[in-house]
Design an enzyme around this catalytic site. Structure first.
Site, PDB file in Angstrom:
ATOM      1  N   TYR A 142      -4.219  -2.128   0.980  1.00  0.00           N
ATOM      2  CA  TYR A 142      -3.012  -1.277   0.408  1.00  0.00           C
ATOM      3  C   TYR A 142      -3.531  -0.366  -0.794  1.00  0.00           C
ATOM      4  O   TYR A 142      -2.909   0.729  -0.964  1.00  0.00           O
ATOM      5  CB  TYR A 142      -1.809  -2.198  -0.089  1.00  0.00           C
ATOM      6  CG  TYR A 142      -0.788  -2.613   0.893  1.00  0.00           C
ATOM      7  CD1 TYR A 142      -1.337  -3.749   1.957  1.00  0.00           C
ATOM      8  CD2 TYR A 142       0.553  -2.382   0.646  1.00  0.00           C
ATOM      9  CE1 TYR A 142      -0.414  -3.944   2.971  1.00  0.00           C
ATOM     10  CE2 TYR A 142       1.483  -2.898   1.484  1.00  0.00           C
ATOM     11  CZ  TYR A 142       1.007  -3.727   2.619  1.00  0.00           C
ATOM     12  OH  TYR A 142       1.806  -4.067   3.516  1.00  0.00           O
ATOM     13  N   LYS A 189      -9.859 -14.191   7.342  1.00  0.00           N
ATOM     14  CA  LYS A 189     -10.403 -13.902   8.353  1.00  0.00           C
ATOM     15  C   LYS A 189     -12.130 -13.807   8.290  1.00  0.00           C
ATOM     16  O   LYS A 189     -12.733 -12.952   8.320  1.00  0.00           O
ATOM     17  CB  LYS A 189     -10.123 -12.569   8.886  1.00  0.00           C
ATOM     18  CG  LYS A 189     -10.409 -12.085  10.187  1.00  0.00           C
ATOM     19  CD  LYS A 189      -9.724 -12.959  11.359  1.00  0.00           C
ATOM     20  CE  LYS A 189     -10.424 -12.510  12.761  1.00  0.00           C
ATOM     21  NZ  LYS A 189      -9.995 -13.407  13.710  1.00  0.00           N
ATOM     22  N   ASP A 221      -5.404 -15.379  12.446  1.00  0.00           N
ATOM     23  CA  ASP A 221      -4.800 -15.513  13.757  1.00  0.00           C
ATOM     24  C   ASP A 221      -4.200 -16.866  13.995  1.00  0.00           C
ATOM     25  O   ASP A 221      -3.186 -17.014  14.635  1.00  0.00           O
ATOM     26  CB  ASP A 221      -5.522 -14.786  14.782  1.00  0.00           C
ATOM     27  CG  ASP A 221      -7.339 -15.536  14.561  1.00  0.00           C
ATOM     28  OD1 ASP A 221      -7.356 -16.139  13.743  1.00  0.00           O
ATOM     29  OD2 ASP A 221      -7.921 -15.118  15.289  1.00  0.00           O
ATOM     30  N   ASP A 245       1.567  -9.652   4.049  1.00  0.00           N
ATOM     31  CA  ASP A 245       3.007  -9.016   4.468  1.00  0.00           C
ATOM     32  C   ASP A 245       3.177  -9.404   5.890  1.00  0.00           C
ATOM     33  O   ASP A 245       4.311  -9.451   6.159  1.00  0.00           O
ATOM     34  CB  ASP A 245       2.364  -7.456   4.556  1.00  0.00           C
ATOM     35  CG  ASP A 245       3.447  -6.420   4.971  1.00  0.00           C
ATOM     36  OD1 ASP A 245       4.646  -6.398   4.571  1.00  0.00           O
ATOM     37  OD2 ASP A 245       3.056  -5.617   5.893  1.00  0.00           O
ATOM     38  N   ASP A 249       6.696 -11.758   6.851  1.00  0.00           N
ATOM     39  CA  ASP A 249       7.812 -11.365   8.007  1.00  0.00           C
ATOM     40  C   ASP A 249       7.990 -12.442   8.904  1.00  0.00           C
ATOM     41  O   ASP A 249       9.064 -12.605   9.526  1.00  0.00           O
ATOM     42  CB  ASP A 249       7.650 -10.004   8.483  1.00  0.00           C
ATOM     43  CG  ASP A 249       8.167  -9.061   7.846  1.00  0.00           C
ATOM     44  OD1 ASP A 249       8.367  -9.111   6.503  1.00  0.00           O
ATOM     45  OD2 ASP A 249       8.330  -7.974   8.476  1.00  0.00           O
TER      46      ASP A 249
HETATM   47  C1  IPM Z   1       7.202  -5.610   1.733  1.00  0.00           C
HETATM   48  C2  IPM Z   1       7.414  -4.296   2.495  1.00  0.00           C
HETATM   49  C3  IPM Z   1       6.426  -3.311   1.824  1.00  0.00           C
HETATM   50  C4  IPM Z   1       5.072  -3.869   1.815  1.00  0.00           C
HETATM   51  C5  IPM Z   1       6.581  -1.855   2.420  1.00  0.00           C
HETATM   52  C6  IPM Z   1       7.919  -1.504   2.230  1.00  0.00           C
HETATM   53  C7  IPM Z   1       5.364  -1.060   1.541  1.00  0.00           C
HETATM   54  O1  IPM Z   1       6.905  -4.397   3.754  1.00  0.00           O
HETATM   55  O2  IPM Z   1       7.561  -5.748   0.915  1.00  0.00           O
HETATM   56  O3  IPM Z   1       6.645  -6.639   2.601  1.00  0.00           O
HETATM   57  O4  IPM Z   1       4.367  -3.593   2.971  1.00  0.00           O
HETATM   58  O5  IPM Z   1       4.508  -4.429   0.908  1.00  0.00           O
HETATM   59 MN    MN Z   2       6.421  -6.504   4.622  1.00  0.00          MN
END
Ligand code: IPM
Ligand code: MN
Length: 353
Positions: A142, A189, A221, A245, A249
């Site tokens: 990032y 990884k 993975d 990240d 999710d």
């Molecule tokens: C998160 C979001 C952010 C990230 C984006 C919006 C930059 O997806 O907080 O997980 O990738 O960190």
């Molecule tokens: Mn995210």
């Protein structure tokens, strides 16, 4: 106690869900005799519209002066399909993380007994899941060197980590594991990436300082797979920024709704608390978004930023009550009556007295 809280509502449904969290916090303050001093500031697309910058210096000053930050969401579709936009709301988030030194993102995943059948995963797979992913937030790909070469026909992003960056994140992971089931999983990884090998080597070196913690090392993975197969087998997980990240999710699906999961970002300066969902622009202004993730983020704030555990527990208890009694928004109402965002907020705050 005096609580100085910066309020960053942001974009989309941010302001609506934040309003409900504010109602709940104010009810808590009244009950427990706290004095909350709220200071609102702009961030995200609304800040670009107002001052041309998604994380203005004035907002940074408000954040630095506060004891905690409660954040809604940022993002606006008008930027999503425009890769050439000179400034983007997400840049504000990254700048804020960097300037506030928020190097650790704490994302718990747990299940609610009353919602277990909302999950796309089978009940027997997810029952008892209670895990925390600790994602490194200010390093890696990032923030590494990036650019284009060959007249723009080649692009690169680099993932760089220093030993110190890994140590400070892993230390939080070990400490968290000590307070829970003393199990820590380092996700990397290391079979391919040099940066992952440094992660593994560094965490291995730290094991001797935490002899009670059992550490496992797993490739990202395989973790992506096991996380949906047997989520309850995990407890505290530590990982680098991009892996975190993606995995957070994925983990959010386990509970049955993204609208339920809170998070905290902690580091060098003021800690920030936010729902893990985004700005959900399609729902903005409709009073239909689920405020529970933001309300639960406020609970994390009371506990982690102010050490007020009883207050946090009461918030969690009224959230559970709303789930059990079906006072919920359309995303989890199923065939039952769906309540408005503001009605859920009113219900929660009226139960705190
Ligand atoms: C998160 C979001 C952010 C990230 C984006 C919006 C930059 O997806 O907080 O997980 O990738 O960190
Ligand atoms: Mn995210």
């Amino acid at each position: 106690m005096k609580l100085n809280i910066a309020l960053l509502a942001g974009d989309g449904i941010g302001p609506e869900v934040i309003d409900q969290a504010v109602k709940v916090c104010n009810a808590i303050a009244k009950k427990f005799n706290h004095e909350i001093n709220w200071t609102s500031a702009l961030t995200g697309a609304c800040a670009i519209d107002a001052v041309g910058e998604p994380y203005p210096d004035s907002t940074h000053e408000v954040c630095m002066a506060a004891d905690a930050i409660l954040f809604g969401a940022i993002g606006d579709p008008k930027y999503d399909n425009d890769p050439k936009a000179p400034v983007r709301p997400e840049q504000g988030l990254l700048k804020m993380r960097k300037k506030l030194g928020l190097f650790a993102n704490v994302r718990p995943t747990f299940t609610f007994p009353s919602l277990i059948d909302n999950s796309p995963l089978k009940r027997e797979r997810i029952e008892g899941t209670d895990l925390i992913i600790l994602r490194e937030l200010t390093g890696g790909i990032y923030f590494g060197e990036r650019g284009r070469k060959d007249n723009g026909n080649t692009a690169f992003d680099t993932c760089t980590y220093t030993r110190d960056e890994i140590i400070r994140l892993a230390k939080l992971g070990f400490e968290m594991a000590m307070k829970r089931s003393k199990k820590l999983c380092c996700v990397d990884k290391a079979n391919v990436l040099e940066s992952s090998r440094l992660w593994r080597e560094t965490v291995q070196d730290m094991e001797k300082d935490y002899p009670e913690v059992t550490v496992s090392y797993e490739f990202v993975d395989a973790v992506a797979m096991r996380l949906v197969q047997w989520p309850s087998s995990y407890d505290v997980m530590i990982t680098e920024n991009l892996f975190g990240d993606i995995l957070t999710d994925e983990a959010s699906v386990i509970s049955g709704s993204m609208g339920l999961m809170p998070s905290a970002s902690i580091g060098l300066h003021t800690s920030l608390f936010e729902p893990i969902h985004g700005s959900y622009p399609q729902a903005a202004g409709k009073d239909i978004a689920n405020p529970l993730a933001t309300v639960l983020s406020a609970a994390m704030m009371f506990e982690d930023a102010f050490g007020l555990k009883e207050e946090a527990e009461l918030i969690r208890a009224v959230v559970n009550k709303s789930l059990e009694e079906g006072i919920v928004t359309e995303d989890i109402a199923g065939k039952n009556k769906a309540y408005k965002t503001s009605e859920v907020g009113d219900y929660l705050s009226s139960r705190i007295n």
